[in-house]
Design an enzyme around this catalytic site. Structure first.
Site, mmCIF file in Angstrom:
data_model
loop_
_atom_site.group_PDB
_atom_site.id
_atom_site.type_symbol
_atom_site.label_atom_id
_atom_site.label_comp_id
_atom_site.label_asym_id
_atom_site.label_seq_id
_atom_site.Cartn_x
_atom_site.Cartn_y
_atom_site.Cartn_z
ATOM 1 N N ARG A 80 0.855 -1.208 0.000
ATOM 2 C CA ARG A 80 0.000 0.000 0.000
ATOM 3 C C ARG A 80 0.882 1.246 0.000
ATOM 4 O O ARG A 80 1.734 1.402 0.869
ATOM 5 C CB ARG A 80 -0.884 -0.025 1.240
ATOM 6 N N ARG A 149 -2.111 6.398 9.786
ATOM 7 C CA ARG A 149 -2.165 5.930 8.386
ATOM 8 C C ARG A 149 -2.278 7.106 7.428
ATOM 9 O O ARG A 149 -2.257 8.267 7.834
ATOM 10 C CB ARG A 149 -3.397 5.028 8.216
#
Ligand code: SRM
Ligand code: SF4
Length: 570
Positions: A80, A149
């Site tokens: 990711r 995040r």
């Protein structure tokens, strides 16, 4: 900082806590494990790799057959890339597209948090893929793991002070809140390793144990809540007076993950608690993170998100602690205008003489499939017209900074590659979200992305039969209750319950300010649309002018919705 006690004593720490503590700044023995001649990594490696932005998984489609043949699972990695506010340059997009072709099976996936995921990367190609992402001036560091995040932000490239500020704040927060460790640079980018017995670098924000759990931050203004800001651990609502930023409301304790049949786990929207001025954003965000770092539950990962701390301790306790970390009294959250969600697909003026084109991407999946060659079309558009690509929290792509005459060329390329134009989609298809689920997600109980198209087709038919085919309704589908496509913040949430059925949630609002409720617990895939059909019909017949589907469902009792659903489904 006034209070740095870690909530759980060491002997009550969860296993992951020990791993973090003993990892020397997320190093562990990752370098050795990655060099080893095996397809995967051990459990400790699996946990640590998340912080570096990659997950070990396996192809679940082939697992049973392989087992019967006595073969090991087909191990593969998901990677990711962190993209604050979803904003890329044309060069970065093309670099990601190249990496997808080389290592990611020709697929890029826009996530519900404006990041990009590659699936099916082999262990031997991890380093090249992650290094390639870094060469494009992006990182995978802290894209996953118990840290802050990817920071999400309202994606629209409107050329005004408000939209520029939201994007700039997302980048500011993202950079300010990255972990201090150099482990990432050593392992993936060839930086010299620190000596085996040397202590890890001091991390003033995260300490040695990082956070008790993942931590999410989103920023939005009330007039465009497409980021679902209140689903974040820290939801930041920027308040403006015309073009002037007056400050930020900080909403604490959002999070959607839950487990079926465990009432102690539940989705929650963040509570607006305090207001801070324009210059205090990073300081205030760090105070919230420190609060969760020191007081979040490190003994039970199912109870470790900030939302449980907020509920367990109460708003007054949280505010008092926050003031102590912040170092000054904090004003209560200010009143906010009602939230709205804006459709960015199609052709829009930016306000600076340039234009943007919003493309709806089903489940965020960019790949070529048969005659529909979306990946090729997008890379051709980006290579030729050099737009600024922006990934949205609704898994779409906006192509920004275009000249006024670009539209015809974009639409010609899309059509030539068999890609439908955004205007041809129904409202329900346009707004539907689905998580990846099977075959890549190890936690999936049932399908999501792969059943999105047929299921949405059936729901479209049910809406049309009720005479409301053009209705704008948000449908969100996930393969399990973890909530990755934010199913509980949509008007209809369809959540994998077991391998055989789904739970149906109804009554959320389109603007993301109210959670929906579980109305049907176990509905087979083939019966979802027929369960909804009579509810659509009753809504069409009974709604007040302008009453949205979610609001109407919310006003009905669950028993009424169940009676309606069962009537025609039977
Ligand atoms: Fe998620 C775990 C995919 C957004 C809540 N999520 C996972 C994993 C990594 C599975 C795993 O742990 O083994 C999934 C990888 C599947 C795959 O095959 O790629 C996964 N989550 C996704 C993405 C890709 C879904 C998508 O359709 O785009 C999103 C990536 C976002 C990103 O770029 O960072 C994604 N996940 C979310 C969201 C929505 C959001 O943040 O806006 C949520 C709900 C909000 C929240 O965090 O509460 C979400 N994911 C979870 C949870 C439940 C957390 C909890 O508190 O219980 C898990 C499981 C866990 O952490 O234990 C999870
Ligand atoms: Fe996997 Fe569940 Fe998240 Fe879907 S909601 S990606 S099935 S963890």
């Amino acid at each position: 900082m006034p209070d740095t006690a870690i909530a759980a004593p060491v002997d009550l720490l969860s296993e992951v806590e020990r791993l973090k503590l003993e990892s020397r700044g997320l190093r562990g023995d990752l370098a050795e494990q990655l060099a080893a001649d095996s397809a995967g990594v051990d459990d400790a490696g699996y946990q640590l790799l998340k912080f570096h932005g990659t997950y070990l998984g396996y192809d679940r489609d082939s697992a049973t057959e392989r087992k019967q043949r006595g073969e090991d699972k087909a191990w593969e990695f998901m990677i990711r890339a962190r993209i604050p506010g979803g904003r890329l340059t044309a060069e970065q997009y093309l670099a990601l597209d190249d990496l997808a072709l080389q290592y990611g099976g020709g697929s890029l996936r826009v996530t519900t948090r404006q990041a990009i995921q590659f699936h099916a990367v082999a262990k031997g190609e991890l380093k090249a893929t992650i290094a390639g992402i870094n060469h494009a001036l992006l990182t995978t560091l802290a894209a996953c793991g118990d840290v802050v995040r990817n920071v999400t932000a309202t994606p629209a490239p409107i050329a005004d002070a408000k939209h520029r500020r939201l994007q700039a704040d997302a980048r500011l927060l993202s950079t300010a809140l990255l972990p201090a460790t150099r482990a990432y640079h050593e392992i993936w980018l060839g930086e010299e390793r620190i000596a085996g017995d040397a202590p890890a670098e001091h991390d003033p924000l995260y300490g040695e144990r990082y956070l008790p759990r993942k931590f999410k931050i989103g920023i939005a203004a009330p007039d465009d809540n497409s980021v679902d800001v209140l689903t974040n651990d820290l939801g930041i609502v920027a308040l403006f007076d015309g073009d002037a930023l007056t400050g930020y409301n900080l909403a604490l304790g959002g999070g959607l993950g839950m487990t079926h049949n465990r009432p102690k786990t539940y989705p929650r929207l963040a509570t607006p608690l305090v207001f801070v001025g324009p210059d205090d954003l990073v300081r205030a965000a760090k105070a919230v993170i420190a609060l969760q770092r020191d007081h979040g539950d490190r003994g039970d990962r199912r109870h470790a998100r900030l939302k449980y701390l907020v509920d367990d301790k109460g708003a007054a306790w949280i505010k008092a602690k926050l003031e102590a970390y912040f170092g000054a009294p904090l004003e209560d959250a200010r009143p906010m205008p009602p939230f709205q969600v804006v459709d960015h697909t199609g052709w829009h003026a930016q306000g600076d003489g340039r234009w943007y084109y919003g493309l709806s991407i089903a489940s965020g999946r960019i790949r070529d499939q048969g005659k529909r060659r979306l990946r090729t079309a997008l890379s051709r558009i980006v290579a030729e017209l050099r737009p600024t690509p922006i990934l949205t929290p609704t898994q779409d792509v906006l192509l920004a900074d275009l000249a006024a005459d670009a539209r015809d060329r974009i639409e010609a390329i899309l059509t030539e590659h068999g890609v439908e134009l955004p205007g041809s989609l129904s409202e329900v298809a346009r707004w539907a979200l689905a998580c990846p689920a099977l075959p890549t997600c190890g936690l999936a109980l049932n399908e999501a992305e792969r059943i999105r198209a047929p299921l949405i087709g059936e729901i479209e038919q049910a809406l049309a039969a009720a005479g409301i085919g053009g209705e704008r309704i948000s449908v969100r589908i996930t393969g399990c209750p973890n909530g990755c496509a934010r199913p509980y913040a949509g008007e209809i949430g369809i959540v994998g319950r077991t391998a055989a059925d789904y739970a149906l949630f109804l009554g959320g609002d389109f603007e993301g300010t109210r959670l929906n409720r579980r109305v049907f617990d176990r509905v087979k895939l083939g019966e979802i649309a027929s369960t909804l059909a009579p509810i659509f019909a009753a809504y069409a017949a009974e709604r007040r002018p302008d009453e949205r589907f979610g609001d109407w469902c919310h006003a009905q009792g669950d028993d009424r919705l169940r009676d309606l659903g069962r009537k025609l489904a039977a």
